[in-house]
Design an enzyme around this catalytic site. Structure first.
Site, PDB file in Angstrom:
ATOM      1  N   GLY A  46       0.846  -1.190   0.000  1.00 49.37           N
ATOM      2  CA  GLY A  46       0.000   0.000   0.000  1.00 49.37           C
ATOM      3  C   GLY A  46       0.879   1.236   0.000  1.00 49.37           C
ATOM      4  O   GLY A  46       2.057   1.158   0.363  1.00 49.37           O
ATOM      5  N   GLN A  51       3.181   9.856   1.576  1.00 47.34           N
ATOM      6  CA  GLN A  51       4.482   9.164   1.690  1.00 47.34           C
ATOM      7  C   GLN A  51       5.439   9.556   0.563  1.00 47.34           C
ATOM      8  O   GLN A  51       6.639   9.297   0.647  1.00 47.34           O
ATOM      9  CB  GLN A  51       4.279   7.643   1.725  1.00 47.34           C
ATOM     10  CG  GLN A  51       3.532   7.189   2.982  1.00 47.34           C
ATOM     11  CD  GLN A  51       3.351   5.688   3.016  1.00 47.34           C
ATOM     12  OE1 GLN A  51       2.419   5.175   2.427  1.00 47.34           O
ATOM     13  NE2 GLN A  51       4.248   4.987   3.688  1.00 47.34           N
ATOM     14  N   CYS A  94       5.802  -0.370   7.551  1.00 46.30           N
ATOM     15  CA  CYS A  94       5.442   0.847   6.821  1.00 46.30           C
ATOM     16  C   CYS A  94       6.656   1.307   6.025  1.00 46.30           C
ATOM     17  O   CYS A  94       7.771   1.317   6.562  1.00 46.30           O
ATOM     18  CB  CYS A  94       5.012   1.933   7.799  1.00 46.30           C
ATOM     19  SG  CYS A  94       4.545   3.483   6.999  1.00 46.30           S
ATOM     20  N   LEU A  95       6.436   1.675   4.779  1.00 45.99           N
ATOM     21  CA  LEU A  95       7.547   2.133   3.936  1.00 45.99           C
ATOM     22  C   LEU A  95       8.172   3.419   4.486  1.00 45.99           C
ATOM     23  O   LEU A  95       9.313   3.726   4.171  1.00 45.99           O
ATOM     24  CB  LEU A  95       7.063   2.348   2.498  1.00 45.99           C
ATOM     25  CG  LEU A  95       6.590   1.072   1.788  1.00 45.99           C
ATOM     26  CD1 LEU A  95       5.942   1.399   0.451  1.00 45.99           C
ATOM     27  CD2 LEU A  95       7.750   0.099   1.604  1.00 45.99           C
ATOM     28  N   HIS A 136      -4.556   1.325   8.003  1.00 46.47           N
ATOM     29  CA  HIS A 136      -3.170   1.819   8.064  1.00 46.47           C
ATOM     30  C   HIS A 136      -2.999   2.994   7.088  1.00 46.47           C
ATOM     31  O   HIS A 136      -2.414   4.029   7.442  1.00 46.47           O
ATOM     32  CB  HIS A 136      -2.223   0.662   7.725  1.00 46.47           C
ATOM     33  CG  HIS A 136      -0.781   1.038   7.562  1.00 46.47           C
ATOM     34  ND1 HIS A 136       0.212   0.577   8.404  1.00 46.47           N
ATOM     35  CD2 HIS A 136      -0.138   1.811   6.638  1.00 46.47           C
ATOM     36  CE1 HIS A 136       1.385   1.072   8.019  1.00 46.47           C
ATOM     37  NE2 HIS A 136       1.199   1.808   6.943  1.00 46.47           N
ATOM     38  N   GLU A 137      -3.526   2.844   5.878  1.00 49.32           N
ATOM     39  CA  GLU A 137      -3.380   3.892   4.853  1.00 49.32           C
ATOM     40  C   GLU A 137      -4.224   5.126   5.184  1.00 49.32           C
ATOM     41  O   GLU A 137      -3.782   6.261   4.999  1.00 49.32           O
ATOM     42  CB  GLU A 137      -3.776   3.359   3.470  1.00 49.32           C
ATOM     43  CG  GLU A 137      -3.014   2.140   2.994  1.00 49.32           C
ATOM     44  CD  GLU A 137      -1.512   2.312   2.972  1.00 49.32           C
ATOM     45  OE1 GLU A 137      -1.022   3.443   3.009  1.00 49.32           O
ATOM     46  OE2 GLU A 137      -0.819   1.287   2.945  1.00 49.32           O
ATOM     47  N   HIS A 140      -2.496   7.405   7.477  1.00 49.47           N
ATOM     48  CA  HIS A 140      -1.530   8.307   6.823  1.00 49.47           C
ATOM     49  C   HIS A 140      -2.221   9.595   6.361  1.00 49.47           C
ATOM     50  O   HIS A 140      -1.662  10.686   6.477  1.00 49.47           O
ATOM     51  CB  HIS A 140      -0.898   7.639   5.603  1.00 49.47           C
ATOM     52  CG  HIS A 140       0.234   6.697   5.925  1.00 49.47           C
ATOM     53  ND1 HIS A 140       1.370   7.110   6.599  1.00 49.47           N
ATOM     54  CD2 HIS A 140       0.425   5.392   5.638  1.00 49.47           C
ATOM     55  CE1 HIS A 140       2.202   6.073   6.710  1.00 49.47           C
ATOM     56  NE2 HIS A 140       1.649   5.016   6.141  1.00 49.47           N
TER      57      HIS A 140
HETATM   58  O1  GNR Z   1       3.918  -2.556   2.578  1.00 50.28           O
HETATM   59  C1  GNR Z   1       3.256  -2.445   3.611  1.00 50.28           C
HETATM   60  N1  GNR Z   1       2.970  -3.534   4.347  1.00 50.28           N
HETATM   61  C2  GNR Z   1       2.060  -3.531   5.396  1.00 50.28           C
HETATM   62  C3  GNR Z   1       2.058  -4.624   6.233  1.00 50.28           C
HETATM   63  C4  GNR Z   1       1.155  -4.676   7.271  1.00 50.28           C
HETATM   64  C5  GNR Z   1       0.269  -3.652   7.486  1.00 50.28           C
HETATM   65  C6  GNR Z   1       0.302  -2.540   6.674  1.00 50.28           C
HETATM   66  C7  GNR Z   1       1.177  -2.480   5.632  1.00 50.28           C
HETATM   67  S1  GNR Z   1       1.171  -1.109   4.595  1.00 50.28           S
HETATM   68  C8  GNR Z   1       2.837  -1.104   4.067  1.00 50.28           C
HETATM   69  C9  GNR Z   1       3.064  -0.033   3.039  1.00 50.28           C
HETATM   70  C10 GNR Z   1       2.862   1.317   3.672  1.00 50.28           C
HETATM   71  O2  GNR Z   1       3.659   1.859   4.388  1.00 50.28           O
HETATM   72  N2  GNR Z   1       1.731   1.898   3.447  1.00 50.28           N
HETATM   73  O3  GNR Z   1       1.446   3.068   4.020  1.00 50.28           O
HETATM   74 NI    NI Z   2       2.538   3.080   5.886  1.00 49.06          NI
END
Ligand code: GNR
Ligand code: NI
Length: 170
Positions: A46, A51, A94-95, A136-137, A140
């Site tokens: 995601g 980001q 998270c990236l 999660h997204e 952000h």
């Molecule tokens: O790549 C991602 N893996 C992930 C693993 C578990 C829960 C959420 C994520 S999202 C993350 C990519 C990211 O940072 N998205 O904002």
């Molecule tokens: Ni993230």
């Protein structure tokens, strides 16, 4: 398609609330395509526009299992309309917090609405990884990163590790 640089904690941009998209046009779709290539290159499942430093309420996602057909998804102006009382824990990454992981508890299911790649309104009842990932997204877009759910001590340890990684990569 361009691969954009991904910002990491403690970049203050990650604390900002993103703004709704006004119009889904070809210019926006070019950006959506760039976000998708950036996410695949990372690699991640995601990516939120913030980001890559863009304050717009846009997400891209592909939660298809490794080795299976790609399933790119685009979410514009997503809004969660319902969350379940039952919770689920997932070891999140998270990236923007590279190489760090933590168990995060969130509602196991949610419903949300959004505009798709063509600007058409859509509704989804999400369960499993989709429910975790969309929350999660969405965080952000509201200036929240998963480490914000951890204790102050743990959070600063994660930020310190990411700073060190960035320095070592210089
Ligand atoms: O790549 C991602 N893996 C992930 C693993 C578990 C829960 C959420 C994520 S999202 C993350 C990519 C990211 O940072 N998205 O904002
Ligand atoms: Ni993230």
């Amino acid at each position: 398609m361009a691969i954009l640089p991904i910002i990491t904690v403690p970049d203050p941009l990650l604390k900002k609330v993103s703004k709704p998209v006004k119009k889904v046009d070809d210019q926006l779709r070019t950006f959506l395509d760039d976000m998708l290539s950036t996410m695949y290159a990372a690699p991640g499942i995601g990516l939120a526009a913030i980001q890559v430093g863009i304050l717009k309420r846009i997400l891209v996602m592909d939660i298809s299992p490794d080795g299976e057909e790609a399933d790119p998804q685009f979410f514009i102006n997503p809004e969660i309309t319902w969350t379940s009382d039952d919770m689920a824990t997932y070891n999140e990454g998270c990236l923007s917090v590279p190489e760090q992981y933590a168990d995060i508890e969130r509602p196991a299911q949610c419903k949300f609405k959004y505009l798709d790649y063509h600007g058409k309104s859509q509704k989804v009842h999400a369960t499993g990884l989709l429910a975790t990932c969309i929350q999660h997204e969405m965080d952000h877009l509201n200036g929240i990163v998963f480490i914000d759910y951890l204790s102050k001590v743990k959070r600063s340890m994660y930020v310190r590790k990411v700073k060190k990684l960035a320095k070592d990569n210089e």
